[in-house]
Design a protein around this motif. Structure first.
Motif, PDB file in Angstrom:
ATOM      1  N   HIS A 310       0.982  -1.278   0.068  1.00 13.81           N
ATOM      2  CA  HIS A 310       0.070   0.087   0.004  1.00 13.81           C
ATOM      3  C   HIS A 310       1.061   1.270   0.181  1.00 13.81           C
ATOM      4  CE1 HIS A 310      -3.551  -2.612   1.044  1.00 13.81           C
ATOM      5  NE2 HIS A 310      -2.733  -3.075   1.649  1.00 13.81           N
ATOM      6  N   ASP A 311       0.151   2.287  -0.362  1.00 18.92           N
ATOM      7  CA  ASP A 311       0.894   3.675  -0.523  1.00 18.92           C
ATOM      8  C   ASP A 311       1.103   4.223   0.898  1.00 18.92           C
ATOM      9  OD1 ASP A 311       1.869   4.260  -2.956  1.00 18.92           O
ATOM     10  OD2 ASP A 311      -0.087   4.897  -4.016  1.00 18.92           O
ATOM     11  N   SER A 312       0.280   4.017   1.722  1.00 18.29           N
ATOM     12  CA  SER A 312       0.081   4.534   3.074  1.00 18.29           C
ATOM     13  C   SER A 312      -0.231   3.674   4.148  1.00 18.29           C
ATOM     14  CB  SER A 312      -0.993   5.781   3.101  1.00 18.29           C
ATOM     15  OG  SER A 312      -2.408   5.056   3.124  1.00 18.29           O
ATOM     16  N   ALA A 316      -2.654   0.442   4.314  1.00 17.85           N
ATOM     17  CA  ALA A 316      -2.456  -1.018   4.797  1.00 17.85           C
ATOM     18  C   ALA A 316      -3.203  -1.404   5.893  1.00 17.85           C
ATOM     19  CB  ALA A 316      -0.868  -0.852   5.232  1.00 17.85           C
ATOM     20  N   PHE A 317      -3.440  -0.511   7.035  1.00 16.01           N
ATOM     21  CA  PHE A 317      -4.067  -0.728   8.214  1.00 16.01           C
ATOM     22  C   PHE A 317      -5.604  -1.107   7.780  1.00 16.01           C
ATOM     23  CE2 PHE A 317      -6.603  -0.072  12.002  1.00 16.01           C
ATOM     24  CZ  PHE A 317      -5.991  -0.694  13.177  1.00 16.01           C
ATOM     25  N   ASP A 318      -6.141  -0.542   6.912  1.00 16.52           N
ATOM     26  CA  ASP A 318      -7.566  -0.629   6.772  1.00 16.52           C
ATOM     27  C   ASP A 318      -7.791  -1.813   5.259  1.00 16.52           C
ATOM     28  OD1 ASP A 318      -8.595   1.453   8.405  1.00 16.52           O
ATOM     29  OD2 ASP A 318      -8.543   2.898   6.524  1.00 16.52           O
ATOM     30  N   GLY A 319      -6.571  -2.075   4.812  1.00 11.94           N
ATOM     31  CA  GLY A 319      -6.683  -3.301   3.738  1.00 11.94           C
ATOM     32  C   GLY A 319      -7.220  -2.828   2.509  1.00 11.94           C
ATOM     33  N   LEU A 330       7.435   5.177 -10.034  1.00 15.12           N
ATOM     34  CA  LEU A 330       7.372   6.461 -10.684  1.00 15.12           C
ATOM     35  C   LEU A 330       8.058   7.728 -10.203  1.00 15.12           C
ATOM     36  CD1 LEU A 330       3.760   6.362 -11.617  1.00 15.12           C
ATOM     37  CD2 LEU A 330       5.564   5.744 -12.974  1.00 15.12           C
ATOM     38  N   GLN A 331       8.792   7.516  -8.863  1.00 13.70           N
ATOM     39  CA  GLN A 331       9.613   8.523  -8.191  1.00 13.70           C
ATOM     40  C   GLN A 331      10.678   7.977  -7.656  1.00 13.70           C
ATOM     41  OE1 GLN A 331       5.779   9.320  -5.910  1.00 13.70           O
ATOM     42  NE2 GLN A 331       7.124   8.899  -4.181  1.00 13.70           N
ATOM     43  N   GLU A 332      11.801   8.998  -7.338  1.00 13.08           N
ATOM     44  CA  GLU A 332      12.937   8.386  -6.907  1.00 13.08           C
ATOM     45  C   GLU A 332      13.223   7.881  -5.408  1.00 13.08           C
ATOM     46  OE1 GLU A 332      16.112  11.301  -7.299  1.00 13.08           O
ATOM     47  OE2 GLU A 332      15.575  11.628  -9.452  1.00 13.08           O
ATOM     48  N   ALA A 333      12.103   7.988  -4.591  1.00 14.12           N
ATOM     49  CA  ALA A 333      12.157   7.566  -3.301  1.00 14.12           C
ATOM     50  C   ALA A 333      10.576   7.334  -2.873  1.00 14.12           C
ATOM     51  CB  ALA A 333      12.868   8.412  -2.394  1.00 14.12           C
ATOM     52  N   GLN A 334      10.164   6.110  -2.413  1.00 11.96           N
ATOM     53  CA  GLN A 334       8.678   5.841  -1.993  1.00 11.96           C
ATOM     54  C   GLN A 334       8.774   4.698  -1.012  1.00 11.96           C
ATOM     55  OE1 GLN A 334       6.222   4.829  -5.375  1.00 11.96           O
ATOM     56  NE2 GLN A 334       4.542   4.755  -4.136  1.00 11.96           N
ATOM     57  N   THR A 335       8.044   5.055  -0.004  1.00 21.48           N
ATOM     58  CA  THR A 335       7.847   4.034   1.073  1.00 21.48           C
ATOM     59  C   THR A 335       6.605   3.281   0.637  1.00 21.48           C
ATOM     60  OG1 THR A 335       9.079   5.651   2.527  1.00 21.48           O
ATOM     61  CG2 THR A 335       7.445   3.841   3.559  1.00 21.48           C
ATOM     62  N   ILE A 336       6.519   1.948   0.854  1.00 18.35           N
ATOM     63  CA  ILE A 336       5.900   0.804   0.598  1.00 18.35           C
ATOM     64  C   ILE A 336       5.443   0.416   2.066  1.00 18.35           C
ATOM     65  CG2 ILE A 336       5.179  -1.186  -0.552  1.00 18.35           C
ATOM     66  CD1 ILE A 336       5.664   1.110  -2.406  1.00 18.35           C
ATOM     67  N   TYR A 337       4.223   0.198   2.317  1.00 24.62           N
ATOM     68  CA  TYR A 337       3.578  -0.182   3.573  1.00 24.62           C
ATOM     69  C   TYR A 337       2.912  -1.874   3.300  1.00 24.62           C
ATOM     70  CZ  TYR A 337       3.899   4.638   5.209  1.00 24.62           C
ATOM     71  OH  TYR A 337       4.521   5.765   5.257  1.00 24.62           O
ATOM     72  N   VAL A 338       3.333  -2.529   4.098  1.00 20.97           N
ATOM     73  CA  VAL A 338       2.895  -3.997   3.935  1.00 20.97           C
ATOM     74  C   VAL A 338       2.015  -4.370   4.892  1.00 20.97           C
ATOM     75  CG1 VAL A 338       3.908  -6.342   3.646  1.00 20.97           C
ATOM     76  CG2 VAL A 338       5.416  -4.237   3.067  1.00 20.97           C
ATOM     77  N   ARG A 339       1.175  -5.141   4.268  1.00 15.92           N
ATOM     78  CA  ARG A 339      -0.105  -5.520   5.286  1.00 15.92           C
ATOM     79  C   ARG A 339      -0.177  -7.299   5.014  1.00 15.92           C
ATOM     80  NH1 ARG A 339      -5.700  -4.558   7.287  1.00 15.92           N
ATOM     81  NH2 ARG A 339      -7.043  -6.387   7.100  1.00 15.92           N
ATOM     82  N   THR A 340      -0.200  -8.016   6.144  1.00 19.19           N
ATOM     83  CA  THR A 340      -0.050  -9.443   6.047  1.00 19.19           C
ATOM     84  C   THR A 340      -1.386  -9.960   6.804  1.00 19.19           C
ATOM     85  OG1 THR A 340       2.290  -9.783   6.300  1.00 19.19           O
ATOM     86  CG2 THR A 340       0.966 -11.729   6.812  1.00 19.19           C
ATOM     87  N   ALA A 351       0.541  -4.886   9.996  1.00 19.89           N
ATOM     88  CA  ALA A 351       0.860  -3.779   9.206  1.00 19.89           C
ATOM     89  C   ALA A 351       1.997  -3.068   9.593  1.00 19.89           C
ATOM     90  CB  ALA A 351      -0.460  -2.910   8.834  1.00 19.89           C
ATOM     91  N   SER A 352       2.886  -3.638  10.138  1.00 15.23           N
ATOM     92  CA  SER A 352       3.977  -2.973  10.976  1.00 15.23           C
ATOM     93  C   SER A 352       5.305  -2.927  10.163  1.00 15.23           C
ATOM     94  CB  SER A 352       4.529  -3.818  12.206  1.00 15.23           C
ATOM     95  OG  SER A 352       4.877  -5.287  11.806  1.00 15.23           O
ATOM     96  N   GLU A 353       5.212  -3.363   8.991  1.00 19.88           N
ATOM     97  CA  GLU A 353       6.593  -3.401   8.136  1.00 19.88           C
ATOM     98  C   GLU A 353       6.453  -2.596   7.041  1.00 19.88           C
ATOM     99  OE1 GLU A 353       9.557  -4.375   8.834  1.00 19.88           O
ATOM    100  OE2 GLU A 353       8.889  -5.346  10.892  1.00 19.88           O
TER     101      GLU A 353
END
Length: 600
Positions: A310-312, A316-319, A330-340, A351-353
């Motif tokens: 997810h982007d945020s 990720a928390f809401d799924g 599409l950009q030089e730096a982006q944080t990806i949020y992971v949900r298991t 959704a901690s990682e």
């Protein structure tokens, strides 16, 4: 299609508690459901025919006997407004169907509002309303249901296969995100302990049997070997630590004791393991997040948990708003949020990682892709004018600078590389070098069809990419001009690649090709039309030997074919034209040296 079977734990639980699982084969005894909790159970046979001998209800048709085949009935009531769906999970080797009715009257079911009846030839593990939780495009799903408070529904689940290892029901939809505790109206529940409960294994479930006139409480657990008394548990509430069937005996003063049972099943809570950062070129190439799933799961089974990106953190928390597994940075730096997420219970998730996607800049090249070398400029410099010191440059000709000088025509290709660690991002651009020579007008012919029409043809020394222009008219691709007006004209031939031009001035007049000075008043004189367009025009007439015979000044009446009063013989005669040009110079008209015939 990927197969997702019910977890081993769930299957075994269903086998142990078939006699206690809340399953009703009859609509009249439909099992009530509330909260966002799955109901697990198997089916075996059917009870009373709830369709009164009908052969079809919606998409469900009569097999052998009645419409119902190994059926289970459930009911629920809507507590809020929103979008509702549900997932019925089962072993992929089995064939389950469902029909959903908007009513609480088993004697008047009407047509189902949602219905699905397929043979499960694609080995699906879910049917339902909304979206397959595995993310697959599953034809065994009907559209989401828009619901309002107070609506009541009856759900029939039918097993049309010989296998029967049970199923699970998990509600879904935004109504459970916005109203997790009131999406379904729990006033529908009569059972003291409430409906079956499925929880995450890191949660504590409390069963509440509080009864006003109770004297004592006894709690029992059936973990597979029958109900056994839980020693020391005599409070109205019981904290649950393990999965199983639970029973409470409420002892009351008048002997009208209460017995209530419910099932509690814990779904595994996932853990998301740390993920490595990713680096990729910003050239439209996708990063395969399917490969990242193994990092996120560690030793956990992909048959039990699903990983989404997810982007945020909120998504990720809401799924919600999961990114494509074929992710294009599409950009030089982006944080990806992971949900298991647990496939058994979507409320069990981690959704901690996060990890970073670092996009590497693709070298930008903007030099011309086509360059022309003029004949008087034997070399040309091509390539990227402003180089980047962080990039490396290599031409197809072997040079390693951003600019090179070439003296030969051809195609030259520049590869520019941005290297970051082991990643190389390359941009390639080619330039075509073309030799071009300035045009040189070698000749111009003016052909007179009669005194009113003419054809002007322009010739050049060498062929090239030229355009031809008369005066200030629109240039054309060939050197032929028709029916020019009498007078002075400027012809320009230009190289379309900007490699010079050549210009000539011409004069166009009109004259007859022959005349007959025989006194019949027809063509008795020869004269030139259009002289009035010129300043001080003079026509000089010669014989074939160059002897001056006559001059026509300005726009006189012409020549009658005599010399000093004597008739000249039939023959061809030549003329030249002189005039004062636009610069005030007396000049002879170029390309005018034509002849005409005297006939008697």
């Amino acid at each position: 299609m990927t197969k997702y079977g019910i977890t081993i734990f769930l299957i075994s639980l269903l086998c142990f508690f078939t006699s206690f699982a809340q399953v009703s084969a009859d609509c009249a005894n439909a099992v009530p459901i509330c909260y966002n909790t799955p109901v697990n159970g198997g089916t075996n046979g059917y009870g009373i025919d709830d369709f009164n001998g009908a052969s079809i209800s919606g998409c469900i048709t009569q097999g052998s006997g009645t419409i119902e085949t190994n059926s289970a009935w459930y009911k629920f009531k809507i507590g809020e407004i929103g979008q509702l769906g549900f997932n019925i999970g089962f072993d992929s080797n089995e064939d389950w169907d469902f029909a959903l009715y908007r009513t609480n009257d088993c004697s008047s079911l009407g047509e189902p509002v949602r219905c699905n009846y397929f043979d499960n030839s694609d080995d699906s593990s879910y049917i339902g309303v909304g979206e397959d939780p595995t993310g697959l495009d599953n034809i065994q799903y009907d559209d989401w249901l828009d619901v309002e408070p107070g609506e009541e529904y009856l759900l029939m689940i039918n097993n049309f296969s010989n296998n029967n290892s049970g199923f699970s029901i998990q509600f879904s939809g935004n109504i459970f995100v916005e109203f997790p505790n009131s999406a379904l109206d729990c006033d529908i529940i009569d059972n003291l302990l409430g409906p079956p409960v499925i929880a995450c294994d890191n949660e504590t479930v409390i069963l509440d049997a509080t009864t006003t006139d109770a004297l004592d409480y006894e709690w029992y657990l059936d973990a597979g070997a029958g109900f056994q008394l839980i020693p020391g548990e005599n409070d109205p509430q019981l904290s649950i630590a393990v999965s199983g069937m639970y029973r409470v005996l409420v002892i009351r003063p008048l002997g009208n004791n209460l017995i209530s049972e419910t099932q509690v099943a814990y779904a595994p809570s996932p853990e998301t393991f740390p993920l490595e950062n990713e680096t990729a070129c910003l050239d439209g190439t996708a990063i395969d997040f399917n490969v990242k799933d193994a990092e996120a799961l560690g030793s956990q089974s992909p048959l039990e948990f699903r990983v989404s990106y997810h982007d945020s953190f909120e998504d990720a928390f809401d799924g919600t708003n999961a990114l494509s597994k074929e992710f294009i940075p599409l950009q030089e730096a982006q944080t990806i949020y992971v949900r298991t997420t647990s496939l058994e219970n979507s409320m069990c998730f981690d959704a901690s990682e996060t990890f970073e996607v670092n996009g590497i800049e693709l070298p930008f090249l903007d030099f011309d892709t086509e360059v022309f070398i003029c004949g008087d400029e034997p070399v040309v410099t091509i390539g990227q004018r402003i180089p980047n010191s962080d990039f490396s440059y290599e031409w197809s000709s072997g040079q390693t600078s951003s600019l090179i000088t070439v003296a030969e025509p051809g195609v030259y290709t520049l590869s520019v590389t941005n290297t970051q660690g082991l990643i190389q991002c390359i941009t390639v651009r080619s330039v075509t070098v073309v030799f071009s020579s300035p045009p040189v007008i070698s000749d111009i012919t003016i052909e007179y069809e009669d005194d009113a029409s003419n054809v002007v043809s322009v010739y050049v020394e060498e062929e090239g990419d030229f355009q031809y222009q008369i005066d200030n008219d629109i240039p054309q691709g060939n050197g032929v001009f028709n029916n020019l007006f009498p007078g002075e004209h400027t012809i320009t031939v230009s190289d379309i690649n900007g490699c010079g031009s050549d210009t000539r001035d011409i004069v166009v007049v009109g004259f007859p090709k022959f005349f007959t000075p025989n006194g019949d008043n027809v063509n008795d004189t020869w004269k030139v039309d259009g002289l009035s367009a010129l300043d001080n025009p003079v026509i000089t007439i010669y014989d074939r030997y160059g002897k001056l015979l006559y001059q026509i000044i300005n726009d006189s009446s012409g020549w009658n074919g005599t010399l000093n009063g004597s008739l000249l013989p039939e023959s061809d005669y030549w003329f030249k034209l002189s005039y004062t040009n636009s610069l005030g110079e007396n000049t002879s008209a170029s390309f005018i040296n034509n002849h005409f015939t005297l006939k008697r």
